[in-house]
Design a protein around this motif. Structure first.
Motif, short mmCIF file in Angstrom:
data_model
loop_
_atom_site.label_atom_id
_atom_site.label_comp_id
_atom_site.label_asym_id
_atom_site.label_seq_id
_atom_site.Cartn_x
_atom_site.Cartn_y
_atom_site.Cartn_z
N MET A 133 2.67 -3.83 0.37
CA MET A 133 1.61 -2.98 -0.19
C MET A 133 1.27 -1.81 0.93
O MET A 133 1.28 -1.99 1.98
CB MET A 133 0.53 -4.18 -0.11
CG MET A 133 0.60 -5.23 -1.32
SD MET A 133 -0.90 -6.09 -1.46
CE MET A 133 -0.20 -7.53 -2.20
N ALA A 134 0.49 -1.01 0.33
CA ALA A 134 0.25 0.29 1.20
C ALA A 134 -0.77 0.12 2.25
O ALA A 134 -0.56 0.70 3.33
CB ALA A 134 -0.13 1.47 0.15
N TYR A 135 -1.68 -0.84 2.06
CA TYR A 135 -2.86 -1.00 3.14
C TYR A 135 -2.30 -2.05 4.33
O TYR A 135 -2.78 -2.12 5.14
CB TYR A 135 -4.17 -1.77 2.48
CG TYR A 135 -3.81 -3.07 1.87
CD1 TYR A 135 -3.94 -4.14 2.53
CD2 TYR A 135 -3.58 -3.20 0.60
CE1 TYR A 135 -3.58 -5.39 1.88
CE2 TYR A 135 -3.30 -4.40 -0.22
CZ TYR A 135 -3.36 -5.49 0.75
OH TYR A 135 -3.29 -6.78 0.17
N ILE A 136 -0.90 -2.62 4.21
CA ILE A 136 -0.58 -3.27 5.19
C ILE A 136 0.43 -2.35 5.94
O ILE A 136 1.33 -1.93 5.96
CB ILE A 136 0.58 -4.32 4.71
CG1 ILE A 136 -0.45 -5.55 3.90
CG2 ILE A 136 1.00 -5.13 5.80
CD1 ILE A 136 0.27 -6.56 3.27
N PRO A 137 -0.02 -2.34 7.45
CA PRO A 137 0.81 -1.62 8.68
C PRO A 137 2.23 -2.13 8.76
O PRO A 137 2.44 -3.46 8.21
CB PRO A 137 0.16 -1.78 9.96
CG PRO A 137 -1.32 -2.31 9.34
CD PRO A 137 -1.22 -3.12 8.19
N ASP A 156 2.59 -5.47 10.84
CA ASP A 156 2.44 -6.68 10.22
C ASP A 156 3.11 -7.01 9.07
O ASP A 156 3.37 -8.17 8.72
CB ASP A 156 0.82 -6.34 9.73
CG ASP A 156 -0.22 -6.15 10.90
OD1 ASP A 156 0.10 -6.54 12.10
OD2 ASP A 156 -1.43 -5.53 10.58
#
Length: 94
Positions: free
Chosen positions: A1-5, A8
């Motif tokens: 997913m795009a919001y996970i660095p 992580d």
């Protein structure tokens, strides 16, 4: 997913697929993955050592040991149909 660095996401990937990485002894990564927290998480999940391969800071060509392996992996990811777009560039500059 795009919001996970990425950092992580790598830990999450190692946690989900820890049984598949039993033969991995060393994880080569670039400087974005540096730090004791990441190294300890990978050591705990898949029992592998994290080795950071840094780019050359000088603006001249110097062959760095093992850096080509990291760059080759990025090249393979760019060939994937869903990962072809490099977000640092604009399509109008090609």
């Amino acid at each position: 997913m795009a919001y996970i660095p990425d950092r992580d996401g790598a830990i999450e990937l190692a946690a989900i697929n820890s049984g598949k990485y039993e033969s991995v002894e060393t994880v080569l990564a670039d400087s974005a993955y540096s730090g004791e927290c990441f190294a300890n998480a990978i050591k705990g999940l898949i029992d592998a050592k994290v080795e950071i391969v840094k780019r050359n800071e000088a603006h001249m060509f110097i062959v760095l040991p093992k850096r080509w392996i990291v760059e080759r992996s990025f090249g393979w990811a760019d060939n994937c149909r869903r990962l072809w777009k490099v977000s640092e560039r604009h399509l109008s500059t090609f």
